[in-house]
Every structure is written in C-alpha cells, then in structure tokens.
Design a protein around this motif. Sequence first.
Motif, PDB file in Angstrom:
ATOM      1  N   ASP A 197     -15.699 -33.753  46.673  1.00  0.00           N
ATOM      2  CA  ASP A 197     -17.112 -34.028  46.933  1.00  0.00           C
ATOM      3  C   ASP A 197     -17.384 -35.504  46.701  1.00  0.00           C
ATOM      4  O   ASP A 197     -16.579 -36.210  46.086  1.00  0.00           O
ATOM      5  CB  ASP A 197     -18.009 -33.188  46.019  1.00  0.00           C
ATOM      6  CG  ASP A 197     -17.877 -33.568  44.553  1.00  0.00           C
ATOM      7  OD1 ASP A 197     -18.555 -34.520  44.123  1.00  0.00           O
ATOM      8  OD2 ASP A 197     -17.078 -32.926  43.835  1.00  0.00           O
ATOM      9  N   SER A 199     -20.321 -37.745  44.859  1.00  0.00           N
ATOM     10  CA  SER A 199     -21.379 -37.518  43.881  1.00  0.00           C
ATOM     11  C   SER A 199     -22.235 -38.762  43.670  1.00  0.00           C
ATOM     12  O   SER A 199     -21.720 -39.876  43.526  1.00  0.00           O
ATOM     13  CB  SER A 199     -20.763 -37.095  42.542  1.00  0.00           C
ATOM     14  OG  SER A 199     -21.753 -37.022  41.545  1.00  0.00           O
ATOM     15  N   TYR A 290     -23.618 -34.759  46.315  1.00  0.00           N
ATOM     16  CA  TYR A 290     -24.332 -34.260  45.147  1.00  0.00           C
ATOM     17  C   TYR A 290     -25.415 -35.252  44.751  1.00  0.00           C
ATOM     18  O   TYR A 290     -25.141 -36.440  44.570  1.00  0.00           O
ATOM     19  CB  TYR A 290     -23.363 -34.091  43.971  1.00  0.00           C
ATOM     20  CG  TYR A 290     -22.877 -32.679  43.787  1.00  0.00           C
ATOM     21  CD1 TYR A 290     -23.657 -31.745  43.130  1.00  0.00           C
ATOM     22  CD2 TYR A 290     -21.636 -32.294  44.258  1.00  0.00           C
ATOM     23  CE1 TYR A 290     -23.218 -30.444  42.951  1.00  0.00           C
ATOM     24  CE2 TYR A 290     -21.178 -30.992  44.091  1.00  0.00           C
ATOM     25  CZ  TYR A 290     -21.979 -30.075  43.440  1.00  0.00           C
ATOM     26  OH  TYR A 290     -21.548 -28.785  43.267  1.00  0.00           O
ATOM     27  N   ASP A 295     -27.064 -29.577  41.848  1.00  0.00           N
ATOM     28  CA  ASP A 295     -27.378 -29.616  43.277  1.00  0.00           C
ATOM     29  C   ASP A 295     -26.732 -28.432  43.994  1.00  0.00           C
ATOM     30  O   ASP A 295     -25.875 -27.723  43.438  1.00  0.00           O
ATOM     31  CB  ASP A 295     -26.874 -30.936  43.879  1.00  0.00           C
ATOM     32  CG  ASP A 295     -27.523 -31.255  45.215  1.00  0.00           C
ATOM     33  OD1 ASP A 295     -28.328 -30.449  45.703  1.00  0.00           O
ATOM     34  OD2 ASP A 295     -27.205 -32.317  45.777  1.00  0.00           O
ATOM     35  N   SER A 299     -22.378 -28.729  48.471  1.00  0.00           N
ATOM     36  CA  SER A 299     -21.944 -30.131  48.460  1.00  0.00           C
ATOM     37  C   SER A 299     -20.461 -30.256  48.152  1.00  0.00           C
ATOM     38  O   SER A 299     -19.867 -31.313  48.371  1.00  0.00           O
ATOM     39  CB  SER A 299     -22.758 -30.926  47.435  1.00  0.00           C
ATOM     40  OG  SER A 299     -24.127 -30.937  47.767  1.00  0.00           O
TER      41      SER A 299
END
Length: 316
Positions: A197, A199, A290, A295, A299
């Motif tokens: 991901d 972030s 994120y 969140d 994501s």
Amino acid sequence: MALACSSPTIHEISLFPIRQSIPRESCGEQRPRIAYSWKTVRDIYAFPLRFRTHPPLGRVFPTIRCMHFFGAGFFLLSEMPQSSDSYASAAAEASATTFTLHNKCTHTVWPAIQPGAGQPILARGGFRLLPRQSYTLHVPAAWSGRIWGRQDCVFDRSGKGRCATGDCGGALFCNGMGGTPPATLAEITLGKMDFYDVSLVDGYNLAISITPFRGTGKCSYAGCVSDLNEMCPGALQVRSGRENRVVACKSACFAFKSPKYCCTGSFGNPQTCKPTAYSRVFKAACPRAYSYAYDDPTSIATCSGGSYFVTFCPHH
C-alpha cells in the motif's frame, strides 16, 4: 579497449562504476584468487552499481579470477567456472522478487528504505536517484519494509548532511533508520501473498506509486499520484527554501498530536476513529492510498509472486 592482462575464459562478467581507486590485481596464476562477496563489492566499491552477467545470473562471486581495468573508474571482474549446482542456485536467486525504483520527478530524489524487524537492510538504506534514473533491488523472500523519497538533500563526502523532507538522522545511508515525517510511504510485505500500500498516515512529501508486474492475482495499482503539496491546508504545510515553498504536508496527527487524529486512547479502534476534514482532503486527492490509521481496508493491495515498480512522481 585492451585488457590490462591476458583474459581467462570469462563465465560471468560484472561491470561496476566505482568512485575510489583500488589496487590493480594481476591475472597471473601466481596471485591468489580474490574472494569478494556480492555484498562486499556493493558496500565497498560501488554505489549505485550496475550489474550485468553472462549468463544473466545475479549472485555472489566466490572465486573472482582477476580484474580488468577499462579506465574512467570502470573494471570487470572475471570468474572461474562454477559447478552446475551453483548455477542452479543462482538461477533460483535471479527469479526472486525485485523492486525497481524509478524517478520520474524533474528533480533528484534520495530514496530511503527501512526494513521490518529482523529483515535485512537493502542498499544500505538509502541512495541518490537522478531524474529519469531507475535502480533495481533484488529482495529476499518474506521481506517487509517501507520505501520513501527524500527531497532537497545535501551530503558531504562522508555521507553526512540533511534533507528538507524524509530525513533519516542526517545520513545518506539510513541503515535501518526511519524517516522524519511528513513522508509518503510505500509499504510492502512479501510472502505467499504479497501485501502492499501507499500510506499518508505519516503525511505527504512526494507522489509515489506501486505497480506490480509478473505476479498473479488481482495485483492492482496502489499510490498517491496527486501533488498534495499544492492543496495542503495551511495548518499542515511544511515550507522550505529561499522561495518558502510548500515541500510537504503533515498528517493531522503529526501536526496536532491529538488522539482524535492519531487514533489513540479512546479513539484507538475503527468504531471511534473516523475520517476527519483533514484526512478527507488526503483521501479525495489520493483515493488509492491510506489517509489515516483506520482508513478503508481496500487501500491494501495484494499480489502473488510479483515484482514491483516503485515510482516517484508517477504523474510526470
């Protein structure tokens, strides 16, 4: 260009740009063979280094035969024949995961890498990446960690200095240290199923994307493509330089140190820690990243057996 000495049969060749003088080794049988590991060559002689072999087997060099100098800081390492088992092991290593870091920004970026607990440090944890330049890392199985970009860095010859954003203790080589927020993070955990991901929980400094290739499964794109510095709320702005320009955007947690924004204390669960006006700005600009601790779990992206492009300024 002629070799510095007569050449043995070259089974593998590696070309490295180097920045320091090293002794010229003889190719004669009377000289002992050099036993440099790949890590030693990487850490002592070259950075960043370009790696070429024939056949293309990225591996260590247990029995380097001799060095050939081609001038301008380039040399070749030629290796004695290896057993078929060595080549099989090398082929398996060559098929391992790679991270290719690509700088599409119009300015230099200094990537930084922090491994997870117990994981090896890659590329000494940091290096310089010029505009339009790429650098590929070979990553061991089950590695986890985070990658971010540093901006406006100045380092002396010993690697000491500072960066306007993402600084890791004033060092070129982060060597396992984390970065000073705000910094956009690319987070990757490898396994039977890879999780990755981008972030903004620690804020934003550079646009980053993660794009998988050679993998199976959904293997979707993750990233923050928009330039959040252009729309950063005044209370979150980090300014630097003679022009006092916005170089980063703090997270609300970092800016206000409030449990409401940090998802701590009575807000330490997804039922009580909800999106705020600030996290909504981040989410609207970067829906595939994120924006705060709890969140939307979509994501997080997944892929099996992939390698990854990590691109700075993918919108350029």
